[in-house]
Design a protein around this motif. Structure first.
Motif, PDB file in Angstrom:
ATOM      1  N   GLN A   1      -1.060  14.330 -18.093  1.00 40.78           N
ATOM      2  CA  GLN A   1      -2.315  13.635 -17.808  1.00 40.78           C
ATOM      3  C   GLN A   1      -2.085  12.128 -17.651  1.00 40.78           C
ATOM      4  OE1 GLN A   1      -5.315  14.727 -17.094  1.00 40.78           O
ATOM      5  NE2 GLN A   1      -6.372  12.768 -17.116  1.00 40.78           N
ATOM      6  N   THR A   2      -1.289  11.558 -18.544  1.00 40.52           N
ATOM      7  CA  THR A   2      -0.997  10.125 -18.479  1.00 40.52           C
ATOM      8  C   THR A   2      -0.228   9.787 -17.210  1.00 40.52           C
ATOM      9  OG1 THR A   2      -0.949  10.066 -20.899  1.00 40.52           O
ATOM     10  CG2 THR A   2       0.012   8.189 -19.743  1.00 40.52           C
ATOM     11  N   ALA A   3       0.725  10.614 -16.841  1.00 41.45           N
ATOM     12  CA  ALA A   3       1.506  10.393 -15.622  1.00 41.45           C
ATOM     13  C   ALA A   3       0.605  10.422 -14.390  1.00 41.45           C
ATOM     14  CB  ALA A   3       2.604  11.449 -15.502  1.00 41.45           C
ATOM     15  N   LEU A   4      -0.295  11.389 -14.332  1.00 38.30           N
ATOM     16  CA  LEU A   4      -1.218  11.483 -13.193  1.00 38.30           C
ATOM     17  C   LEU A   4      -2.122  10.253 -13.111  1.00 38.30           C
ATOM     18  CD1 LEU A   4      -2.168  15.256 -13.441  1.00 38.30           C
ATOM     19  CD2 LEU A   4      -0.916  14.162 -11.572  1.00 38.30           C
TER      20      LEU A   4
ATOM     21  N   ALA B   1       5.005   8.212 -10.679  1.00 40.22           N
ATOM     22  CA  ALA B   1       5.029   8.535 -12.105  1.00 40.22           C
ATOM     23  C   ALA B   1       6.045   9.659 -12.284  1.00 40.22           C
ATOM     24  CB  ALA B   1       3.652   8.973 -12.587  1.00 40.22           C
ATOM     25  N   VAL B   2       6.998   9.463 -13.180  1.00 39.56           N
ATOM     26  CA  VAL B   2       8.061  10.442 -13.398  1.00 39.56           C
ATOM     27  C   VAL B   2       7.809  11.174 -14.707  1.00 39.56           C
ATOM     28  CG1 VAL B   2      10.545  10.795 -13.669  1.00 39.56           C
ATOM     29  CG2 VAL B   2       9.707   9.006 -12.128  1.00 39.56           C
ATOM     30  N   LEU B   3       7.842  12.487 -14.643  1.00 40.09           N
ATOM     31  CA  LEU B   3       7.714  13.340 -15.816  1.00 40.09           C
ATOM     32  C   LEU B   3       9.029  14.094 -15.966  1.00 40.09           C
ATOM     33  CD1 LEU B   3       6.278  14.869 -18.085  1.00 40.09           C
ATOM     34  CD2 LEU B   3       5.263  16.337 -16.349  1.00 40.09           C
TER      35      LEU B   3
ATOM     36  N   HIS C   1       0.859  -1.175   0.000  1.00 44.29           N
ATOM     37  CA  HIS C   1       0.000   0.000   0.000  1.00 44.29           C
ATOM     38  C   HIS C   1       0.900   1.231   0.000  1.00 44.29           C
ATOM     39  CE1 HIS C   1      -3.567  -2.361   0.573  1.00 44.29           C
ATOM     40  NE2 HIS C   1      -2.899  -3.068   1.466  1.00 44.29           N
ATOM     41  N   SER C   2       0.749   2.069  -1.008  1.00 41.87           N
ATOM     42  CA  SER C   2       1.626   3.218  -1.132  1.00 41.87           C
ATOM     43  C   SER C   2       0.857   4.421  -1.631  1.00 41.87           C
ATOM     44  CB  SER C   2       2.778   2.885  -2.077  1.00 41.87           C
ATOM     45  OG  SER C   2       2.275   2.533  -3.346  1.00 41.87           O
ATOM     46  N   ALA C   3       1.541   5.534  -1.641  1.00 43.21           N
ATOM     47  CA  ALA C   3       0.930   6.785  -2.073  1.00 43.21           C
ATOM     48  C   ALA C   3       1.179   7.003  -3.560  1.00 43.21           C
ATOM     49  CB  ALA C   3       1.517   7.940  -1.280  1.00 43.21           C
ATOM     50  N   SER C   4       0.279   7.704  -4.196  1.00 37.68           N
ATOM     51  CA  SER C   4       0.463   8.109  -5.580  1.00 37.68           C
ATOM     52  C   SER C   4       1.376   9.327  -5.594  1.00 37.68           C
ATOM     53  CB  SER C   4      -0.883   8.468  -6.206  1.00 37.68           C
ATOM     54  OG  SER C   4      -1.747   7.368  -6.154  1.00 37.68           O
TER      55      SER C   4
ATOM     56  N   HIS D   1      -3.884   5.338 -10.382  1.00 43.37           N
ATOM     57  CA  HIS D   1      -4.424   3.991 -10.536  1.00 43.37           C
ATOM     58  C   HIS D   1      -3.460   2.888 -10.133  1.00 43.37           C
ATOM     59  CE1 HIS D   1      -8.228   5.222 -12.128  1.00 43.37           C
ATOM     60  NE2 HIS D   1      -7.596   6.089 -12.878  1.00 43.37           N
ATOM     61  N   LYS D   2      -2.176   3.141 -10.270  1.00 43.19           N
ATOM     62  CA  LYS D   2      -1.202   2.119  -9.894  1.00 43.19           C
ATOM     63  C   LYS D   2      -0.607   2.386  -8.514  1.00 43.19           C
ATOM     64  CE  LYS D   2      -0.249   0.681 -14.532  1.00 43.19           C
ATOM     65  NZ  LYS D   2       0.732   0.210 -15.474  1.00 43.19           N
TER      66      LYS D   2
END
Length: 161
Positions: A56-59, A69-71, A5-8, A64-65
């Motif tokens: 948008q894709t990174a967010l 997410a790295v931009l 369980h982790s944070a987005s 969801h995962k």
């Protein structure tokens, strides 16, 4: 690999100007290689037109995962005029309902009804079903044990005697 369980997280990694890519420029890093094994999404926006869609894709990936997410964002891109988003800017959240099949539910009901003593063990995965678990325990006249640490592989274990 076990899910934790982790944070987005959205990590914005600033990089060198795009004209310096591949030249060995001072402090040049390849963010795709650097963050690939520790992120659920990892891309570089090389033009202002790419930025809205990649953001948008990174967010969406981060939410969801439940991961990082790295931009990658070259410094010169932020100095250019912004491009309008051609895709949605709404963050979509899903909460799928996962449940046993009808046959499995019937089989479980028969199993529960055929035993006089039942104990329900729950862990973190059953946290959002507190009301339903208490209701089930009331119908079965059974105690509920809640495991603070995840020691079991399933979300709910029912012991019968």
């Amino acid at each position: 690999m076990r899910t934790v369980h982790s944070a987005s997280v959205l990590a914005i990694a600033s990089t060198i100007p795009t004209k310096e890519f591949g030249t060995g420029f001072f402090q040049e890093t390849n963010t795709l290689k650097l963050f690939d094994d520790c992120s659920c999404y990892n891309q570089v926006a090389a033009t202002p037109a790419q930025l809205p869609r990649i953001l948008q894709t990174a967010l969406q990936h981060a939410v969801h995962k439940k991961g990082v997410a790295v931009l990658g964002l070259p410094g010169d891109i932020t100095n250019l005029p912004a491009a309008a988003a051609e895709t949605t800017t709404i963050l979509f959240r899903n909460k799928p309902v996962v449940r046993p099949s009808e046959d499995e539910l019937i089989q479980l009901a028969e199993l529960l009804n055929s035993h006089k003593k039942v104990t329900i063990f729950c862990e973190l995965g059953a946290a959002e079903a507190h009301k339903e678990i208490i209701e089930l325990a009331g119908k079965l006249k059974s105690p509920v044990l809640i495991l603070i640490k995840e020691r079991w592989r399933s979300n709910m274990i029912i012991l019968m005697k």
